[in-house]
Design a protein around this motif. Structure first.
Motif, PDB file in Angstrom:
ATOM      1  N   ASP A 138       0.939  -1.242  -0.042  1.00 39.78           N
ATOM      2  CA  ASP A 138       0.034  -0.059  -0.032  1.00 39.78           C
ATOM      3  C   ASP A 138       0.950   1.310   0.087  1.00 39.78           C
ATOM      4  O   ASP A 138       1.783   1.474   0.950  1.00 39.78           O
ATOM      5  CB  ASP A 138      -0.975  -0.060   1.251  1.00 39.78           C
ATOM      6  CG  ASP A 138      -1.694  -0.969   1.202  1.00 39.78           C
ATOM      7  OD1 ASP A 138      -2.238  -1.708   0.248  1.00 39.78           O
ATOM      8  OD2 ASP A 138      -2.396  -1.546   2.275  1.00 39.78           O
ATOM      9  N   SER A 139       0.706   2.112  -1.111  1.00 43.62           N
ATOM     10  CA  SER A 139       1.614   3.296  -1.309  1.00 43.62           C
ATOM     11  C   SER A 139       0.768   4.666  -1.329  1.00 43.62           C
ATOM     12  O   SER A 139      -0.430   4.384  -1.681  1.00 43.62           O
ATOM     13  CB  SER A 139       2.533   3.244  -2.484  1.00 43.62           C
ATOM     14  OG  SER A 139       1.708   2.790  -3.310  1.00 43.62           O
ATOM     15  N   ASP A 140       1.359   5.531  -1.090  1.00 41.71           N
ATOM     16  CA  ASP A 140       0.591   6.730  -1.251  1.00 41.71           C
ATOM     17  C   ASP A 140      -0.777   6.904  -0.251  1.00 41.71           C
ATOM     18  O   ASP A 140      -1.831   7.522  -0.799  1.00 41.71           O
ATOM     19  CB  ASP A 140       0.281   7.124  -2.884  1.00 41.71           C
ATOM     20  CG  ASP A 140      -0.023   8.796  -2.922  1.00 41.71           C
ATOM     21  OD1 ASP A 140       0.451   9.782  -2.281  1.00 41.71           O
ATOM     22  OD2 ASP A 140      -0.700   9.065  -3.960  1.00 41.71           O
ATOM     23  N   VAL A 141      -0.478   6.609   0.859  1.00 38.48           N
ATOM     24  CA  VAL A 141      -1.508   6.464   1.961  1.00 38.48           C
ATOM     25  C   VAL A 141      -1.591   7.918   2.058  1.00 38.48           C
ATOM     26  O   VAL A 141      -0.938   8.916   2.732  1.00 38.48           O
ATOM     27  CB  VAL A 141      -1.096   5.683   3.023  1.00 38.48           C
ATOM     28  CG1 VAL A 141      -2.202   5.786   4.230  1.00 38.48           C
ATOM     29  CG2 VAL A 141      -0.657   4.522   3.018  1.00 38.48           C
ATOM     30  N   ARG A 142      -2.825   8.523   1.976  1.00 37.41           N
ATOM     31  CA  ARG A 142      -3.380   9.908   2.292  1.00 37.41           C
ATOM     32  C   ARG A 142      -4.562  10.003   3.216  1.00 37.41           C
ATOM     33  O   ARG A 142      -5.652   9.083   3.115  1.00 37.41           O
ATOM     34  CB  ARG A 142      -3.448  10.469   0.778  1.00 37.41           C
ATOM     35  CG  ARG A 142      -2.293  10.354  -0.266  1.00 37.41           C
ATOM     36  CD  ARG A 142      -2.710  11.075  -1.328  1.00 37.41           C
ATOM     37  NE  ARG A 142      -2.491  12.503  -1.241  1.00 37.41           N
ATOM     38  CZ  ARG A 142      -1.337  13.152  -1.299  1.00 37.41           C
ATOM     39  NH1 ARG A 142      -0.339  12.408  -1.539  1.00 37.41           N
ATOM     40  NH2 ARG A 142      -1.115  14.501  -1.153  1.00 37.41           N
ATOM     41  N   ALA A 143      -4.759  11.127   3.762  1.00 42.17           N
ATOM     42  CA  ALA A 143      -5.788  11.299   4.547  1.00 42.17           C
ATOM     43  C   ALA A 143      -6.830  12.354   3.858  1.00 42.17           C
ATOM     44  O   ALA A 143      -6.325  13.634   3.550  1.00 42.17           O
ATOM     45  CB  ALA A 143      -5.723  11.887   6.023  1.00 42.17           C
ATOM     46  N   ALA A 144      -8.189  12.165   3.634  1.00 44.29           N
ATOM     47  CA  ALA A 144      -8.805  13.229   2.788  1.00 44.29           C
ATOM     48  C   ALA A 144      -9.367  14.322   3.836  1.00 44.29           C
ATOM     49  O   ALA A 144      -9.455  13.834   5.011  1.00 44.29           O
ATOM     50  CB  ALA A 144     -10.072  12.582   2.055  1.00 44.29           C
ATOM     51  N   VAL A 145      -9.563  15.391   3.349  1.00 47.06           N
ATOM     52  CA  VAL A 145      -9.794  16.549   4.332  1.00 47.06           C
ATOM     53  C   VAL A 145     -10.917  17.207   3.671  1.00 47.06           C
ATOM     54  O   VAL A 145     -10.981  17.342   2.467  1.00 47.06           O
ATOM     55  CB  VAL A 145      -8.876  17.282   4.950  1.00 47.06           C
ATOM     56  CG1 VAL A 145      -7.462  16.595   5.602  1.00 47.06           C
ATOM     57  CG2 VAL A 145      -7.913  18.083   3.720  1.00 47.06           C
ATOM     58  N   GLY A 146     -11.650  17.945   4.739  1.00 46.80           N
ATOM     59  CA  GLY A 146     -12.984  18.749   4.201  1.00 46.80           C
ATOM     60  C   GLY A 146     -14.055  18.034   3.887  1.00 46.80           C
ATOM     61  O   GLY A 146     -15.020  18.747   3.601  1.00 46.80           O
ATOM     62  N   GLY A 147     -14.388  16.855   4.305  1.00 44.95           N
ATOM     63  CA  GLY A 147     -15.568  16.265   4.045  1.00 44.95           C
ATOM     64  C   GLY A 147     -15.508  14.847   4.288  1.00 44.95           C
ATOM     65  O   GLY A 147     -14.534  13.924   4.218  1.00 44.95           O
ATOM     66  N   TYR A 148     -16.730  14.099   4.009  1.00 47.36           N
ATOM     67  CA  TYR A 148     -16.792  12.629   4.309  1.00 47.36           C
ATOM     68  C   TYR A 148     -17.651  11.869   3.056  1.00 47.36           C
ATOM     69  O   TYR A 148     -17.894  10.909   2.904  1.00 47.36           O
ATOM     70  CB  TYR A 148     -17.758  12.374   5.361  1.00 47.36           C
ATOM     71  CG  TYR A 148     -17.101  12.776   6.747  1.00 47.36           C
ATOM     72  CD1 TYR A 148     -15.780  12.407   7.236  1.00 47.36           C
ATOM     73  CD2 TYR A 148     -17.745  13.834   7.617  1.00 47.36           C
ATOM     74  CE1 TYR A 148     -15.105  12.891   8.362  1.00 47.36           C
ATOM     75  CE2 TYR A 148     -17.215  14.139   8.853  1.00 47.36           C
ATOM     76  CZ  TYR A 148     -16.070  13.938   9.254  1.00 47.36           C
ATOM     77  OH  TYR A 148     -15.355  14.192  10.095  1.00 47.36           O
ATOM     78  N   ASP A 149     -17.663  12.880   1.886  1.00 48.26           N
ATOM     79  CA  ASP A 149     -18.222  12.295   0.836  1.00 48.26           C
ATOM     80  C   ASP A 149     -17.344  11.247  -0.129  1.00 48.26           C
ATOM     81  O   ASP A 149     -16.330  12.170  -0.716  1.00 48.26           O
ATOM     82  CB  ASP A 149     -18.653  13.441  -0.188  1.00 48.26           C
ATOM     83  CG  ASP A 149     -19.461  12.777  -1.521  1.00 48.26           C
ATOM     84  OD1 ASP A 149     -19.347  11.437  -1.655  1.00 48.26           O
ATOM     85  OD2 ASP A 149     -20.018  13.521  -2.246  1.00 48.26           O
ATOM     86  N   ILE A 150     -17.430   9.891   0.139  1.00 49.61           N
ATOM     87  CA  ILE A 150     -16.273   9.157  -0.454  1.00 49.61           C
ATOM     88  C   ILE A 150     -16.397   9.173  -2.135  1.00 49.61           C
ATOM     89  O   ILE A 150     -15.336   8.910  -2.736  1.00 49.61           O
ATOM     90  CB  ILE A 150     -16.308   7.782  -0.055  1.00 49.61           C
ATOM     91  CG1 ILE A 150     -17.709   7.070  -0.342  1.00 49.61           C
ATOM     92  CG2 ILE A 150     -15.858   7.673   1.455  1.00 49.61           C
ATOM     93  CD1 ILE A 150     -17.599   5.607  -0.043  1.00 49.61           C
ATOM     94  N   PHE A 151     -17.486   9.872  -2.450  1.00 52.60           N
ATOM     95  CA  PHE A 151     -17.390   9.604  -4.075  1.00 52.60           C
ATOM     96  C   PHE A 151     -16.875  10.964  -4.584  1.00 52.60           C
ATOM     97  O   PHE A 151     -16.941  11.292  -6.056  1.00 52.60           O
ATOM     98  CB  PHE A 151     -18.963   9.621  -4.449  1.00 52.60           C
ATOM     99  CG  PHE A 151     -19.615   8.458  -3.849  1.00 52.60           C
ATOM    100  CD1 PHE A 151     -19.275   7.284  -4.197  1.00 52.60           C
ATOM    101  CD2 PHE A 151     -20.719   8.369  -3.069  1.00 52.60           C
ATOM    102  CE1 PHE A 151     -19.855   5.985  -3.634  1.00 52.60           C
ATOM    103  CE2 PHE A 151     -21.229   7.416  -2.378  1.00 52.60           C
ATOM    104  CZ  PHE A 151     -21.096   6.115  -2.623  1.00 52.60           C
ATOM    105  N   ASP A 152     -16.515  11.880  -3.661  1.00 57.45           N
ATOM    106  CA  ASP A 152     -16.014  13.249  -4.091  1.00 57.45           C
ATOM    107  C   ASP A 152     -14.451  13.077  -4.730  1.00 57.45           C
ATOM    108  O   ASP A 152     -13.662  13.050  -3.747  1.00 57.45           O
ATOM    109  CB  ASP A 152     -16.223  14.510  -3.329  1.00 57.45           C
ATOM    110  CG  ASP A 152     -15.874  15.718  -3.579  1.00 57.45           C
ATOM    111  OD1 ASP A 152     -15.217  15.871  -4.681  1.00 57.45           O
ATOM    112  OD2 ASP A 152     -16.185  16.715  -2.932  1.00 57.45           O
ATOM    113  N   SER A 153     -14.267  13.096  -5.859  1.00 60.94           N
ATOM    114  CA  SER A 153     -12.845  12.786  -6.206  1.00 60.94           C
ATOM    115  C   SER A 153     -11.981  13.959  -5.996  1.00 60.94           C
ATOM    116  O   SER A 153     -10.539  14.013  -6.271  1.00 60.94           O
ATOM    117  CB  SER A 153     -12.751  12.148  -7.651  1.00 60.94           C
ATOM    118  OG  SER A 153     -13.248  13.344  -8.564  1.00 60.94           O
ATOM    119  N   THR A 154     -12.341  15.148  -5.763  1.00 60.91           N
ATOM    120  CA  THR A 154     -11.892  16.404  -5.665  1.00 60.91           C
ATOM    121  C   THR A 154     -11.656  16.726  -4.169  1.00 60.91           C
ATOM    122  O   THR A 154     -11.044  17.882  -4.048  1.00 60.91           O
ATOM    123  CB  THR A 154     -12.766  17.832  -6.291  1.00 60.91           C
ATOM    124  OG1 THR A 154     -14.066  17.946  -5.357  1.00 60.91           O
ATOM    125  CG2 THR A 154     -13.316  17.217  -7.572  1.00 60.91           C
TER     126      THR A 154
END
Length: 228
Positions: free
Chosen positions: A164-180
């Protein structure tokens, strides 16, 4: 992705290795492993939305080293909403037990809006139990974890090794379908999480090739890294 019904009770070992160690390991392991046929060339992209109860139990128990613990997540692959799973991962020391149930995008959107009623009437027991968690323990979305996974398998012992590489935390929301959604890296540059999962046994030939090259046997949790 693979049918998880075959992966109920499994050993799980985790290592934090460098990119160069990964390449060296692959040279040694490739004669004995094959790419997971359910993955595309080069692997696939995973996005998981993790949930926490009112007391942040999953995080607190992991940090405290509690041997028996569990966590819930909703998972998608390659930003595709056609294959969505609700998962519960139970941990017993180095053993894991996974359960899953399918969800639709509409159902996930209901969960994100706090509408859990439909879960109670699901034909899947996991969904009904998740409903109880949401209502009784205030289980709510907590963090999104993204990473690229390269999976390899070996039939003997039902062995699966993933990188598993490029492990990242998304910020700013919880919509898993939002690729932005913006994301932040959580691993040191040049590091990869290697997971070794097996059921009955880990063949000695793989064990011999694997362990001498593993720089750091670790209890690293991608969820904890992204939570923090």
């Amino acid at each position: 992705m693979r049918n998880k019904s075959r992966e109920a009770f499994r050993n799980e070992w985790k290592y934090l290795i460098s990119t160069s160690e990964k390449e060296m390991l692959m040279l040694r392991l490739k004669p004995f492993l094959q790419p997971d046929p359910h993955a595309g060339e080069g692997g696939y992209y995973i996005r998981s939305l993790y949930f926490e109860d009112y007391w942040n139990s999953a995080y607190a128990e992991k940090e405290a080293g509690v041997l028996m613990r569990k966590k819930y997540r909703i998972r998608i692959y390659n930003n595709n909403d056609k294959f969505i799973k609700l998962e519960r991962k139970k941990k017993f020391g180095s053993y894991i037990y996974k359960e899953s149930a399918p969800l639709t995008r509409e159902e996930v959107e209901k969960i994100l809006k706090g509408d859990y009623a439909f879960l109670l009437y699901s034909s899947h027991s996991l969904c009904r139990e998740f409903y109880i968690e949401c209502m009784s323990n205030m289980m709510r979305p907590r963090t999104i974890v993204d990473y690229e996974r390269e999976p390899w398998i070996m039939d003997e012992g039902t062995v699966r090794i993933t990188f598993d590489s490029d492990v990242r935390a998304a910020v700013g929301g919880y919509d898993i379908f939002d690729s932005t959604l913006p994301t932040l890296p959580v691993l040191e540059q040049g590091k990869t999480v290697m997971e070794v999962k097996f059921t009955e046994m880990l063949p000695q030939i793989v064990r011999n090739l694997l362990l001498p090259n593993a720089q750091e046997f670790t209890a690293v949790s991608k969820y904890v890294l992204c939570y923090e």
